[in-house]
Design a protein around this motif. Sequence first.
Motif, PDB file in Angstrom:
ATOM      1  N   ALA A  78       0.845  -1.203   0.000  1.00  0.00           N
ATOM      2  CA  ALA A  78       0.000   0.000   0.000  1.00  0.00           C
ATOM      3  C   ALA A  78       0.877   1.250   0.000  1.00  0.00           C
ATOM      4  CB  ALA A  78      -0.908  -0.008   1.223  1.00  0.00           C
ATOM      5  N   ASP A  79       0.302   2.370  -0.397  1.00  0.00           N
ATOM      6  CA  ASP A  79       1.035   3.638  -0.445  1.00  0.00           C
ATOM      7  C   ASP A  79       0.188   4.745   0.149  1.00  0.00           C
ATOM      8  OD1 ASP A  79       3.638   3.271  -1.594  1.00  0.00           O
ATOM      9  OD2 ASP A  79       2.629   2.712  -3.456  1.00  0.00           O
ATOM     10  N   LEU A  80       0.875   5.758   0.673  1.00  0.00           N
ATOM     11  CA  LEU A  80       0.206   6.971   1.124  1.00  0.00           C
ATOM     12  C   LEU A  80       0.622   8.113   0.197  1.00  0.00           C
ATOM     13  CD1 LEU A  80       0.525   6.889   5.031  1.00  0.00           C
ATOM     14  CD2 LEU A  80      -1.458   6.313   3.626  1.00  0.00           C
ATOM     15  N   PRO A  81      -0.236   9.090   0.012  1.00  0.00           N
ATOM     16  CA  PRO A  81       0.112  10.213  -0.877  1.00  0.00           C
ATOM     17  C   PRO A  81       1.236  11.062  -0.298  1.00  0.00           C
ATOM     18  CG  PRO A  81      -1.939  10.649   0.283  1.00  0.00           C
ATOM     19  CD  PRO A  81      -1.587   9.231   0.578  1.00  0.00           C
ATOM     20  N   MET A  82       1.976  11.696  -1.188  1.00  0.00           N
ATOM     21  CA  MET A  82       3.021  12.625  -0.760  1.00  0.00           C
ATOM     22  C   MET A  82       2.372  13.837  -0.085  1.00  0.00           C
ATOM     23  SD  MET A  82       6.110  11.582  -1.692  1.00  0.00           S
ATOM     24  CE  MET A  82       7.092  13.053  -1.919  1.00  0.00           C
ATOM     25  N   PRO A  83       3.089  14.485   0.832  1.00  0.00           N
ATOM     26  CA  PRO A  83       2.516  15.688   1.475  1.00  0.00           C
ATOM     27  C   PRO A  83       2.330  16.811   0.456  1.00  0.00           C
ATOM     28  CG  PRO A  83       4.831  15.430   2.042  1.00  0.00           C
ATOM     29  CD  PRO A  83       4.429  14.165   1.346  1.00  0.00           C
ATOM     30  N   GLU A  84       1.250  17.550   0.615  1.00  0.00           N
ATOM     31  CA  GLU A  84       0.951  18.617  -0.330  1.00  0.00           C
ATOM     32  C   GLU A  84       1.857  19.830  -0.125  1.00  0.00           C
ATOM     33  OE1 GLU A  84      -3.159  19.576  -0.124  1.00  0.00           O
ATOM     34  OE2 GLU A  84      -3.847  17.586  -0.748  1.00  0.00           O
ATOM     35  N   ASN A  85       2.260  20.070   1.107  1.00  0.00           N
ATOM     36  CA  ASN A  85       3.081  21.244   1.409  1.00  0.00           C
ATOM     37  C   ASN A  85       4.398  20.824   2.056  1.00  0.00           C
ATOM     38  OD1 ASN A  85       0.999  23.142   0.599  1.00  0.00           O
ATOM     39  ND2 ASN A  85      -0.055  22.581   2.501  1.00  0.00           N
ATOM     40  N   GLY A 143       5.834  16.659   5.728  1.00  0.00           N
ATOM     41  CA  GLY A 143       6.355  17.704   4.862  1.00  0.00           C
ATOM     42  C   GLY A 143       7.760  18.164   5.153  1.00  0.00           C
ATOM     43  N   HIS A 144       8.471  17.503   6.073  1.00  0.00           N
ATOM     44  CA  HIS A 144       9.840  17.891   6.392  1.00  0.00           C
ATOM     45  C   HIS A 144      10.825  17.172   5.469  1.00  0.00           C
ATOM     46  CE1 HIS A 144       8.153  19.811   9.898  1.00  0.00           C
ATOM     47  NE2 HIS A 144       7.700  18.657  10.380  1.00  0.00           N
ATOM     48  N   ASP A 145      11.987  17.745   5.286  1.00  0.00           N
ATOM     49  CA  ASP A 145      13.055  17.115   4.502  1.00  0.00           C
ATOM     50  C   ASP A 145      13.918  16.292   5.453  1.00  0.00           C
ATOM     51  OD1 ASP A 145      12.185  18.377   2.157  1.00  0.00           O
ATOM     52  OD2 ASP A 145      13.335  20.190   2.623  1.00  0.00           O
ATOM     53  N   VAL A 146      13.981  14.985   5.209  1.00  0.00           N
ATOM     54  CA  VAL A 146      14.629  14.077   6.149  1.00  0.00           C
ATOM     55  C   VAL A 146      15.775  13.354   5.453  1.00  0.00           C
ATOM     56  CG1 VAL A 146      14.305  12.193   7.781  1.00  0.00           C
ATOM     57  CG2 VAL A 146      12.397  13.739   7.263  1.00  0.00           C
ATOM     58  N   THR A 147      16.920  13.285   6.144  1.00  0.00           N
ATOM     59  CA  THR A 147      18.066  12.518   5.658  1.00  0.00           C
ATOM     60  C   THR A 147      18.444  11.499   6.728  1.00  0.00           C
ATOM     61  OG1 THR A 147      18.898  14.418   4.424  1.00  0.00           O
ATOM     62  CG2 THR A 147      20.442  12.614   4.830  1.00  0.00           C
ATOM     63  N   VAL A 148      18.593  10.250   6.300  1.00  0.00           N
ATOM     64  CA  VAL A 148      18.980   9.175   7.216  1.00  0.00           C
ATOM     65  C   VAL A 148      20.452   8.857   6.966  1.00  0.00           C
ATOM     66  CG1 VAL A 148      18.636   6.772   7.877  1.00  0.00           C
ATOM     67  CG2 VAL A 148      16.668   8.210   7.313  1.00  0.00           C
ATOM     68  N   LYS A 188      10.506   6.668  -1.353  1.00  0.00           N
ATOM     69  CA  LYS A 188       9.568   7.306  -2.276  1.00  0.00           C
ATOM     70  C   LYS A 188       8.840   8.471  -1.609  1.00  0.00           C
ATOM     71  CE  LYS A 188       5.520   6.169  -5.119  1.00  0.00           C
ATOM     72  NZ  LYS A 188       4.553   5.086  -5.484  1.00  0.00           N
ATOM     73  N   MET A 189       8.665   8.411  -0.286  1.00  0.00           N
ATOM     74  CA  MET A 189       8.000   9.486   0.446  1.00  0.00           C
ATOM     75  C   MET A 189       8.889  10.720   0.528  1.00  0.00           C
ATOM     76  SD  MET A 189       5.193  10.436   1.907  1.00  0.00           S
ATOM     77  CE  MET A 189       4.294   8.900   1.992  1.00  0.00           C
ATOM     78  N   GLY A 190      10.165  10.588   0.112  1.00  0.00           N
ATOM     79  CA  GLY A 190      11.055  11.747   0.099  1.00  0.00           C
ATOM     80  C   GLY A 190      12.205  11.665   1.062  1.00  0.00           C
ATOM     81  N   VAL A 191      12.368  10.549   1.755  1.00  0.00           N
ATOM     82  CA  VAL A 191      13.463  10.394   2.710  1.00  0.00           C
ATOM     83  C   VAL A 191      14.742  10.074   1.939  1.00  0.00           C
ATOM     84  CG1 VAL A 191      14.355   9.087   4.661  1.00  0.00           C
ATOM     85  CG2 VAL A 191      11.901   9.611   4.511  1.00  0.00           C
ATOM     86  N   ALA A 192      15.823  10.807   2.225  1.00  0.00           N
ATOM     87  CA  ALA A 192      17.122  10.576   1.583  1.00  0.00           C
ATOM     88  C   ALA A 192      17.968   9.648   2.451  1.00  0.00           C
ATOM     89  CB  ALA A 192      17.842  11.899   1.355  1.00  0.00           C
ATOM     90  N   PHE A 193      18.635   8.660   1.830  1.00  0.00           N
ATOM     91  CA  PHE A 193      19.482   7.723   2.550  1.00  0.00           C
ATOM     92  C   PHE A 193      20.942   8.003   2.213  1.00  0.00           C
ATOM     93  CE2 PHE A 193      15.805   4.519   1.973  1.00  0.00           C
ATOM     94  CZ  PHE A 193      15.162   5.019   3.090  1.00  0.00           C
ATOM     95  N   LYS A 194      21.761   8.152   3.237  1.00  0.00           N
ATOM     96  CA  LYS A 194      23.205   8.247   3.061  1.00  0.00           C
ATOM     97  C   LYS A 194      23.826   7.093   3.835  1.00  0.00           C
ATOM     98  CE  LYS A 194      23.613  13.206   2.178  1.00  0.00           C
ATOM     99  NZ  LYS A 194      24.337  14.465   2.504  1.00  0.00           N
ATOM    100  N   THR A 195      24.266   6.068   3.084  1.00  0.00           N
ATOM    101  CA  THR A 195      24.798   4.867   3.708  1.00  0.00           C
ATOM    102  C   THR A 195      26.314   4.899   3.751  1.00  0.00           C
ATOM    103  OG1 THR A 195      24.734   3.722   1.581  1.00  0.00           O
ATOM    104  CG2 THR A 195      22.799   3.524   2.997  1.00  0.00           C
ATOM    105  N   GLY A 196      26.888   3.999   4.541  1.00  0.00           N
ATOM    106  CA  GLY A 196      28.343   3.926   4.682  1.00  0.00           C
ATOM    107  C   GLY A 196      28.922   5.129   5.390  1.00  0.00           C
ATOM    108  N   VAL A 197      28.117   5.816   6.190  1.00  0.00           N
ATOM    109  CA  VAL A 197      28.552   7.024   6.887  1.00  0.00           C
ATOM    110  C   VAL A 197      28.749   6.714   8.365  1.00  0.00           C
ATOM    111  CG1 VAL A 197      28.010   9.403   7.506  1.00  0.00           C
ATOM    112  CG2 VAL A 197      27.324   8.501   5.269  1.00  0.00           C
TER     113      VAL A 197
END
Length: 769
Positions: A379-386, A412-417, A451-460
């Motif tokens: 299942a999927d949830l829609p992307m945040p509008e704002n 709606g926040h920009d998240v980096t893991v 897909k929801m917008g979370v960025a992954f930085k691995t090997g860090v």
Amino acid sequence: MFTINTIDGNNRMSTQDLLERINAALAQGETEFYIEASGQHDIGGPLWQPEGKPLKFHIKNAGQRVGSMCLPGTEIIVEGSSSADVGWLNAGGRIIVKGDGGDTTAHCAAAGTIYVGGRAGTRSGSLMKHDPLYEAPEFWVLKNVGSFAFEFMGGGIAVVCGYDSQQFESVLGNRACTGMVGGIVYFRGTASGISAKDTKILALNEEDIAYLDGKMDDFLTAIDRAELRRELSHWHEWQKVVPLTYDERPKKANTNMYSFRTDEWVPGSIFGDVCEDDFAVIGMIATGKYRRRVPVWENGKYSAPCEFNCTASIPSQQRFNLLREGKIEEAYRLVLEYTPFPGSVCGAVCPNLCMDDCTRKTVDISAQIGKLGRYSSEADLPMPENRTGKQVAVIGGGAAGLTAAWQLARLGHDVTVFEADEKVGGKMEQVIPRSRLPQETLSREIARIEKMGVAFKTGVTVDKAKFTAIKDSHDAIIVTTGGHTTKVIPWPGHERIVKGLEFLKAVNKGQKPEIGKRIIVIGCGNSGMDVAVGAYGLGAEQVTCIDVQRPAAFDHEIDHVKSLGAEILWPVFTKEITDQGIITQEGQLIKGDTVIIAIGESPDLSFLPDGIERERGCLKPANNSSIAPGIFTAGDTVRPGRLVDAIGAGRQAGLAVDAYLQGTTFTLAEKARIPAGRISAAYFKKCHSCDVPEANSDYNRCISCGTCRDCHMCLKSCPENAITRTVGENGAEYTSDPNKCIGCGICAGICPCGIWNMEPNAEPLTFYK
């Protein structure tokens, strides 16, 4: 026959000791007793034999309440007379007193038979009653009864034979049958002082004669007076007392209470100086403000047992309700508001605490909640509008960190893991065997987070300098690095031990760590079971798992390991590790080529700034998950736990960070568990395991504890048609009209889900000045 003599020399057995001795004999199979009593109370009831065999008591010198609450299948024979309360609350026993019965004989008798071979005292037969589901109680007296006999009698049959009672003015004593509303009293001889306001005296009819004639032999034989049969069978000497019908009873004048109070009573009432009398006449059944109780529709106020037990707080009963309504996609998406891992955790590796106390278990088998998660994996949830423009860093890509990232990205926040490993997923990716958690399920759910917008930085790898740089470039940080340092106890030879977490990580990466043929695993939790499975996969011939306490792993995990040939031993206390295996504290050698330890992990927090509070090697956050301004934490960095615990903590941390970024105060909504007494599981039909449907079709078995399933039962059952159903944005809602509702509580009693509650009426009554 079991004999008990209650006198030993000059010592008398107490009532309690006698009753305990009778019960002990019953437990040994005794069914017939001869009791030489000395006034002990309560002999003969309530008793039953474990195999349902009939019981028989022969009693001499019985005290009060002989046969009290006597049950069906028990016969009591009292030689001579007995004192007060013979057969009090008789519930079905056969009680024979060959002499006189004392006061209140057969008082409150509700079933069974009581025979008295002499006279009975005051208030005998009072409050006799009859439950129509059972045979009516019967009370026979050979001679006469004392005053107030059959007072408030409500049912049953009483027979007073009047033998040897010519010297008495009335064989029924004085003021007999006062308040009588049911039953029948047969008597022979003269009777006077019978309440004419409540009863009438009639001659016998054929049915009455047939009853007396049919029972007389049994009565006289029981009391050893069979020779009186002819003398007592002159039916013209008999009469009967029956209660007046409602129509026959005298009626009071129909007074208009309002007119009386306004026209004839003291103006303003006798309390007019302190009260404002509204002259309202409150009837037996009231509506509006005069109801003692009012119904309250408490839909969703309480957590169902499944939701309460789930540390991620997933409202599974709401998912089943949506499926019941045909809102399938909405049901599958609902769980994503609480966890991004419904397939990987709920549907695969979670112990499913939600199912442990499922109310459905009181009927048959828990609703299939765990497997329901698998249907949400795609299942999927829609992307945040704002977008908020706020930057959040999550250090650690395990269950807690990815859940927090998921929640923040949805808001709606920009998240980096930032993840030290080459792949995100934490122990789900690195440790849990693929036999328990399929790779494709986990990969699909991690892709959904990305897909929801979370960025992954691995090997860090994050050290103090890197942490400072991340903090300076982000508005908030969440620390979710988990526990990746295997705990090793420094026994002699501990340097030989292989760390379980490192072993599992290597196996999951496809590597083949070198191990011997005989493996010893220290720790019998789920990680220990995973190590055992991994060892067999690498060619081990024998695995022995040991622990100092009962194994904590799930039963099905233990069974699986045993099926592979593993041996599980506990309690075992390790003393030393040698090249031959483990030496226990008792000096026993458990042979093994390789020893792997899996007793838990601790977090590595060396990268954090100084001054952050810690406790026993873990972080100690505030109620809003913060450990410093703008720095938050969740998961095993706080307390080692299950994946579902990490998910719940990650969600809480994500919501707390959102509140921090918006400048508001974070409060976590908590609901109490719905009281079990409010659920009416009896309305649900029992099924067998072969009848349990697939999880996504199991909605009819779900009782929907605390959440309305819109079954209409309250609507259809309200005797006053006071309940109204409306459909709004949130679905069906029910309301009760106070002008129609009488506060009877049928809605609360019949609701299977515990939604309606009866509360004291809090509406104020304007009465005092």
